[in-house]
Write a protein that holds these residues in place. Structure first.
Motif, PDB file in Angstrom:
ATOM      1  N   GLN A 244       0.812  -1.221   0.000  1.00 14.25           N
ATOM      2  CA  GLN A 244       0.000   0.000   0.000  1.00 14.25           C
ATOM      3  C   GLN A 244       0.844   1.269   0.000  1.00 14.25           C
ATOM      4  O   GLN A 244       0.446   2.277  -0.584  1.00 14.25           O
ATOM      5  CB  GLN A 244      -0.954  -0.003   1.200  1.00 14.25           C
ATOM      6  CG  GLN A 244      -2.042  -1.057   1.106  1.00 14.25           C
ATOM      7  CD  GLN A 244      -3.101  -0.886   2.180  1.00 14.25           C
ATOM      8  OE1 GLN A 244      -2.988  -0.062   3.080  1.00 14.25           O
ATOM      9  NE2 GLN A 244      -4.159  -1.668   2.090  1.00 14.25           N
TER      10      GLN A 244
ATOM     11  N   ARG B 261      -5.583   8.686  -0.932  1.00 14.61           N
ATOM     12  CA  ARG B 261      -5.771   7.284  -1.337  1.00 14.61           C
ATOM     13  C   ARG B 261      -6.468   6.445  -0.271  1.00 14.61           C
ATOM     14  O   ARG B 261      -6.691   5.251  -0.480  1.00 14.61           O
ATOM     15  CB  ARG B 261      -4.412   6.652  -1.660  1.00 14.61           C
ATOM     16  CG  ARG B 261      -3.668   7.310  -2.800  1.00 14.61           C
ATOM     17  CD  ARG B 261      -2.326   6.613  -3.075  1.00 14.61           C
ATOM     18  NE  ARG B 261      -2.505   5.225  -3.434  1.00 14.61           N
ATOM     19  CZ  ARG B 261      -1.965   4.191  -2.790  1.00 14.61           C
ATOM     20  NH1 ARG B 261      -1.213   4.398  -1.708  1.00 14.61           N
ATOM     21  NH2 ARG B 261      -2.171   2.957  -3.182  1.00 14.61           N
TER      22      ARG B 261
ATOM     23  N   ARG C  55      -8.975   4.377   1.695  1.00 15.49           N
ATOM     24  CA  ARG C  55     -10.123   3.694   1.094  1.00 15.49           C
ATOM     25  C   ARG C  55     -11.021   3.051   2.148  1.00 15.49           C
ATOM     26  O   ARG C  55     -10.558   2.543   3.159  1.00 15.49           O
ATOM     27  CB  ARG C  55      -9.671   2.686   0.057  1.00 15.49           C
ATOM     28  CG  ARG C  55      -8.764   1.598   0.502  1.00 15.49           C
ATOM     29  CD  ARG C  55      -8.201   0.867  -0.721  1.00 15.49           C
ATOM     30  NE  ARG C  55      -7.420  -0.284  -0.350  1.00 15.49           N
ATOM     31  CZ  ARG C  55      -6.355  -0.696  -1.030  1.00 15.49           C
ATOM     32  NH1 ARG C  55      -5.954  -0.041  -2.097  1.00 15.49           N
ATOM     33  NH2 ARG C  55      -5.703  -1.770  -0.647  1.00 15.49           N
ATOM     34  N   GLN C  56     -12.294   3.078   1.833  1.00 14.91           N
ATOM     35  CA  GLN C  56     -13.309   2.595   2.764  1.00 14.91           C
ATOM     36  C   GLN C  56     -13.177   1.083   2.945  1.00 14.91           C
ATOM     37  O   GLN C  56     -13.211   0.331   1.971  1.00 14.91           O
ATOM     38  CB  GLN C  56     -14.682   2.937   2.187  1.00 14.91           C
ATOM     39  CG  GLN C  56     -15.826   2.844   3.145  1.00 14.91           C
ATOM     40  CD  GLN C  56     -17.131   3.279   2.489  1.00 14.91           C
ATOM     41  OE1 GLN C  56     -17.851   2.453   1.919  1.00 14.91           O
ATOM     42  NE2 GLN C  56     -17.417   4.559   2.525  1.00 14.91           N
TER      43      GLN C  56
ATOM     44  N   GLU D 144      -7.013   1.528   4.773  1.00 13.40           N
ATOM     45  CA  GLU D 144      -8.342   1.282   5.323  1.00 13.40           C
ATOM     46  C   GLU D 144      -8.449   1.763   6.768  1.00 13.40           C
ATOM     47  O   GLU D 144      -9.450   2.377   7.161  1.00 13.40           O
ATOM     48  CB  GLU D 144      -8.677  -0.223   5.261  1.00 13.40           C
ATOM     49  CG  GLU D 144      -8.854  -0.766   3.859  1.00 13.40           C
ATOM     50  CD  GLU D 144      -7.531  -1.138   3.185  1.00 13.40           C
ATOM     51  OE1 GLU D 144      -7.557  -1.570   2.026  1.00 13.40           O
ATOM     52  OE2 GLU D 144      -6.470  -0.987   3.832  1.00 13.40           O
TER      53      GLU D 144
ATOM     54  N   TYR E  36      -8.636   5.505   6.905  1.00 16.05           N
ATOM     55  CA  TYR E  36      -9.957   5.976   6.456  1.00 16.05           C
ATOM     56  C   TYR E  36     -10.911   5.987   7.654  1.00 16.05           C
ATOM     57  O   TYR E  36     -11.650   6.960   7.866  1.00 16.05           O
ATOM     58  CB  TYR E  36     -10.496   5.062   5.357  1.00 16.05           C
ATOM     59  CG  TYR E  36     -11.849   5.500   4.818  1.00 16.05           C
ATOM     60  CD1 TYR E  36     -11.943   6.280   3.674  1.00 16.05           C
ATOM     61  CD2 TYR E  36     -13.041   5.139   5.459  1.00 16.05           C
ATOM     62  CE1 TYR E  36     -13.183   6.695   3.184  1.00 16.05           C
ATOM     63  CE2 TYR E  36     -14.270   5.543   4.991  1.00 16.05           C
ATOM     64  CZ  TYR E  36     -14.339   6.322   3.847  1.00 16.05           C
ATOM     65  OH  TYR E  36     -15.570   6.733   3.372  1.00 16.05           O
TER      66      TYR E  36
END
Length: 361
Positions: free
Chosen positions: A55, A186, A188-189, A268, A271
């Motif tokens: 990531q 960047r 993300r859910q 994640e 987020y």
């Protein structure tokens, strides 16, 4: 110049990513600099290692020492034995260590015994609590470091007080914040967002892993139950460290609004933090991220090595007594939490300052 960079555990990965990026840029600009990335293997499961490399765009390490597992002593010894062999086979101009994990200390010791200079990124932070393995790692590493790269003026003072000459201290900022600011677009859910029906600013993120909080069943039960009772039914999302998961299972801790989920990747997890009402944690690094994102943070520890997150940022040190939790939640839910601001030089350019300073040296 050849720089050997050490990464061993999840907190390290966020700190080395921007440093590698800057080295690549300087190399493309014609500067004679290169790096060798060594993963000690201190954290070795997919969520704590592989996902972070992928990531954050960290390249595959040149070597993985695979020194995970075992007691503190066994792990330290394994890292030292394997890194000594690595460094003898691949000499370097500088060994760069980051943070305060076992790999940081072990590789610094090996480098100095092989007469290789050491640079410590995130030097000088102190909790004053010698019961924390990380504090021992910090003290030992800084006692044998050549060049100190610091995140705050408080860290600078700590080093000067211990006798470090000013010309070896470089106040550069926080590389973890470099990574945070770069990756923020960047985020993300995670899947649990929809699974749990989460809504912005209507849930709490929890992380607990320190032995003082999770190793005793009764105290863990008391802590979690107090958080549940104080949360006013708001969802509590708890990505659980495997060790903590076992303790929670043994204690039989359950509540309708307490959601234990698997560990998340960097994008994640952050987020969730970015959109949370608040974070309840005993982690040091998360308090830095919440400070920059402006998210209220409650730290369940009696001390912190990052006082700037309390003095300047959004963090409050509650201690380990559950009695401090209800008034903190009351303040949060009434909208009276402090706003906080961002500490000096936490601006996304720390890695540039580090590499440019090293090149001048």
């Amino acid at each position: 110049m050849e720089i050997t960079i050490i990464a061993g555990a999840r907190p390290n990965f966020m700190k080395i990513a921007p440093i590698i990026d800057v080295i690549k840029i300087r190399k493309e600009q014609g500067v004679e600099v290169d790096y060798r990335l060594i993963h000690t293997g201190q954290h070795y499961d997919k969520k704590m290692s592989g996902d972070f490399f992928e990531q954050l765009g960290i390249p595959e390490p040149h070597a993985n020492l695979e020194a995970g597992g075992g007691s503190q002593a066994e792990q330290t010894a394994a890292i030292m034995v394997r890194f000594e062999k690595e460094l003898m086979e691949n000499p370097t101009d500088l060994v760069l260590v980051v943070g305060d994990v076992t790999s940081t200390m072990a590789c610094a010791i090996v480098a100095q015994k092989l007469r290789t200079r050491v640079a410590h990124v995130e030097a000088g932070i102190r909790s004053g609590d010698w019961t924390m393995p990380e504090e021992i790692n910090r003290l030992v590493t800084d006692s044998i470091t050549n060049y100190f790269f610091t995140t705050s003026e408080i860290a600078n003072r700590n080093l000067k007080t211990s006798g470090v000459e000013e010309e070896r201290i470089f106040f550069v900022g926080n590389t973890m914040i470099d990574t945070l600011l770069k990756q923020m677009p960047r985020f993300r859910q995670p899947d649990v967002w929809n699974t749990l029906g989460l809504r912005v600013k209507e849930y709490i993120v929890m992380t607990l892993h320190r032995p003082a909080n999770v190793d005793q069943e009764d105290s863990l039960n008391n802590l979690i139950n107090t958080i549940v009772e104080s949360s006013n039914g708001m969802p509590l999302v708890f990505p659980v460290h495997p060790r903590t998961a076992k303790m929670l299972e043994n204690a039989g801790i359950k509540a309708p609004n307490l959601h234990l989920i698997d560990p998340l990747g960097y994008l994640e997890f952050n987020y969730l933090v970015q959109h949370a009402k608040a974070v309840v944690t005993d982690s040091g690094g998360i308090t830095e991220e919440t400070t920059v994102m402006g998210i209220p943070c409650m730290t369940l520890r009696d001390n912190t090595e990052r006082p700037e997150t309390c003095n300047i940022g959004t963090n409050e040190l509650l201690g380990t007594n559950p009695a401090a939790i209800p008034p903190a939640f009351e303040k949060l839910l009434e909208g009276n939490w402090k706003k906080g601001s961002i500490p000096e030089l936490w601006d996304g350019k720390t890695a540039e300052r580090i590499i440019d300073a090293i090149l001048k040296l």
